[in-house]
Design a protein around this motif. Sequence first.
Motif, PDB file in Angstrom:
ATOM      1  N   UNK A  25      14.369  56.899  12.421  1.00 21.86           N
ATOM      2  CA  UNK A  25      14.888  57.800  13.471  1.00 21.86           C
ATOM      3  C   UNK A  25      15.865  57.125  14.421  1.00 21.86           C
ATOM      4  N   UNK A  26      15.876  55.805  14.429  1.00 25.96           N
ATOM      5  CA  UNK A  26      16.705  55.060  15.377  1.00 25.96           C
ATOM      6  C   UNK A  26      17.975  54.524  14.716  1.00 25.96           C
ATOM      7  N   UNK A  31      23.367  52.170  17.618  1.00 25.20           N
ATOM      8  CA  UNK A  31      22.178  51.946  18.435  1.00 25.20           C
ATOM      9  C   UNK A  31      21.734  50.489  18.384  1.00 25.20           C
ATOM     10  N   UNK A 216      11.572  51.359  18.226  1.00 25.17           N
ATOM     11  CA  UNK A 216      10.658  52.119  19.078  1.00 25.17           C
ATOM     12  C   UNK A 216       9.725  53.040  18.293  1.00 25.17           C
ATOM     13  N   UNK A 217      10.157  53.520  17.130  1.00 28.90           N
ATOM     14  CA  UNK A 217       9.269  54.406  16.357  1.00 28.90           C
ATOM     15  C   UNK A 217       8.036  53.653  15.880  1.00 28.90           C
ATOM     16  N   UNK A 218       8.200  52.366  15.548  1.00 30.40           N
ATOM     17  CA  UNK A 218       7.052  51.571  15.113  1.00 30.40           C
ATOM     18  C   UNK A 218       6.154  51.219  16.305  1.00 30.40           C
ATOM     19  N   UNK A 220       5.826  53.086  19.008  1.00 33.99           N
ATOM     20  CA  UNK A 220       5.119  54.337  19.320  1.00 33.99           C
ATOM     21  C   UNK A 220       3.967  54.547  18.338  1.00 33.99           C
TER      22      UNK A 220
ATOM     23  N   UNK B  31      21.029  58.300  22.958  1.00 34.21           N
ATOM     24  CA  UNK B  31      19.998  57.347  22.526  1.00 34.21           C
ATOM     25  C   UNK B  31      18.601  57.830  22.891  1.00 34.21           C
ATOM     26  N   UNK B  34      17.287  60.068  20.346  1.00 28.54           N
ATOM     27  CA  UNK B  34      16.770  59.299  19.201  1.00 28.54           C
ATOM     28  C   UNK B  34      15.373  58.759  19.531  1.00 28.54           C
ATOM     29  N   UNK B  35      15.182  58.385  20.782  1.00 28.92           N
ATOM     30  CA  UNK B  35      13.860  57.901  21.200  1.00 28.92           C
ATOM     31  C   UNK B  35      12.837  59.033  21.072  1.00 28.92           C
ATOM     32  N   UNK B  38      12.018  59.404  17.567  1.00 33.55           N
ATOM     33  CA  UNK B  38      11.149  58.299  17.163  1.00 33.55           C
ATOM     34  C   UNK B  38       9.699  58.583  17.566  1.00 33.55           C
TER      35      UNK B  38
END
Lengths: 230, 230
Positions: A25-26, A31, A216-218, A220, B31, B34-35, B38
């Motif tokens: 997603x990032x 980014x 950040x997805x990981x 989270x 951004x 995207x967060x 995520x």
Amino acid sequence: MKKEELIRQIEGGLIVSCQSFEGEPIHGEGIMLKMAESAKWAGAVGLRANEPKNVKEMKEATGLPVIGIWKQEFEGSDVYITPTMNEVDALMEAGSDIIAIDCTNRLAPTGEKAYDLVRKIKAKYPDALIMADCSTYEEGANAIKLGADFIGTTLCGYTDYSDQYDGPSFPMIERLCRDFPGKVIAEGKINTTDEARRCIELGALCVVVGGAITRPHLTAQRFVEALQRK
Amino acid sequence: MKKEELIRQIEGGLIVSCQSFEGEPIHGEGIMLKMAESAKWAGAVGLRANEPKNVKEMKEATGLPVIGIWKQEFEGSDVYITPTMNEVDALMEAGSDIIAIDCTNRLAPTGEKAYDLVRKIKAKYPDALIMADCSTYEEGANAIKLGADFIGTTLCGYTDYSDQYDGPSFPMIERLCRDFPGKVIAEGKINTTDEARRCIELGALCVVVGGAITRPHLTAQRFVEALQRK
């Protein structure tokens, strides 16, 4: 940058690995370049970047030294971190301050041992600095014997014969630091500030943190899992 | 979404606060959207967003419930989280599922107590769900008396009369959860998965994590500081 100068610059510091991949997603739209700028803002001493174009862009944007890698998958080989001289050439061209390669005991796409690339790089680029990404103590020791400048503990847990930990491979880091002082770059599964700190206390030259900062997805997901734990 | 349904959806889960500000290396260019994506990818149950346009965009992009706030600074007042009805109106219009406001004992820009806004919102929008961002136990208890639906521990440490902790305000969270079960949303300085987990164990309805996930420059800074510690 001379080797001694580079070592002085990164000693005891944080290197931020800024990588993202298709489907995350990032991913995309610059980014990771923002992540590199965030690392610089925070006082990181260097970056680790995937693909020559990102190495170049991040160096230009931040002025920080960059460990260049190029992840490429080849059929029939499990080695994917800078697996052949083609990737090395492109990373040198892009201005990598250090080239990191898979230095395990596995077979590269060329059919040779992955660690054979160390001697070839040193023959072709005598001044290149090599970080040998290893999965065991023995691979680290072998890398130094072959002429690698730094041992990365990156691949511990990612080969089928290496130790599996939830966090960093502290035993491997400790033993390598004792036998190869000043040459160990701790990397792999370092998700907390305490874990990073521990690596330095064990004698690591510096510490590479990736996902915990730049994915950040990981992060989270780790929080979600912690809340769901019974 | 009905209140009961929303509570079922967020209970025990992670809410990710996705905010960035002018001057931060991670600001701009979508951004934070995207967060938000995520957060959804990771299994978060909701988002917290600043400014009506971000509330709207993040809701549309993720379908997750959004706690809307609007940080606005006014001369002569320390209250900046959704300080007046103007911000509330815009956040309602943007589709916020919950409106979070400063509910401290301080003076809002209107000259009234910040907590006075709770009753005004309930009068104007009887179905609105209000999260009262508080800095002390007493402010939380007062917010519930005034009709707030949720107490946020967001502001503990950010008023000059509240307790100062390096991490979350566990004593405040514990006491509020005991006296107002199901109404406490833990927020503020939650940087590790263990801290988040502890909030749920103390009885928090759910946990809001922001910077540790969505502000990589601050995360990198914590790593740099941990390595520099003597």
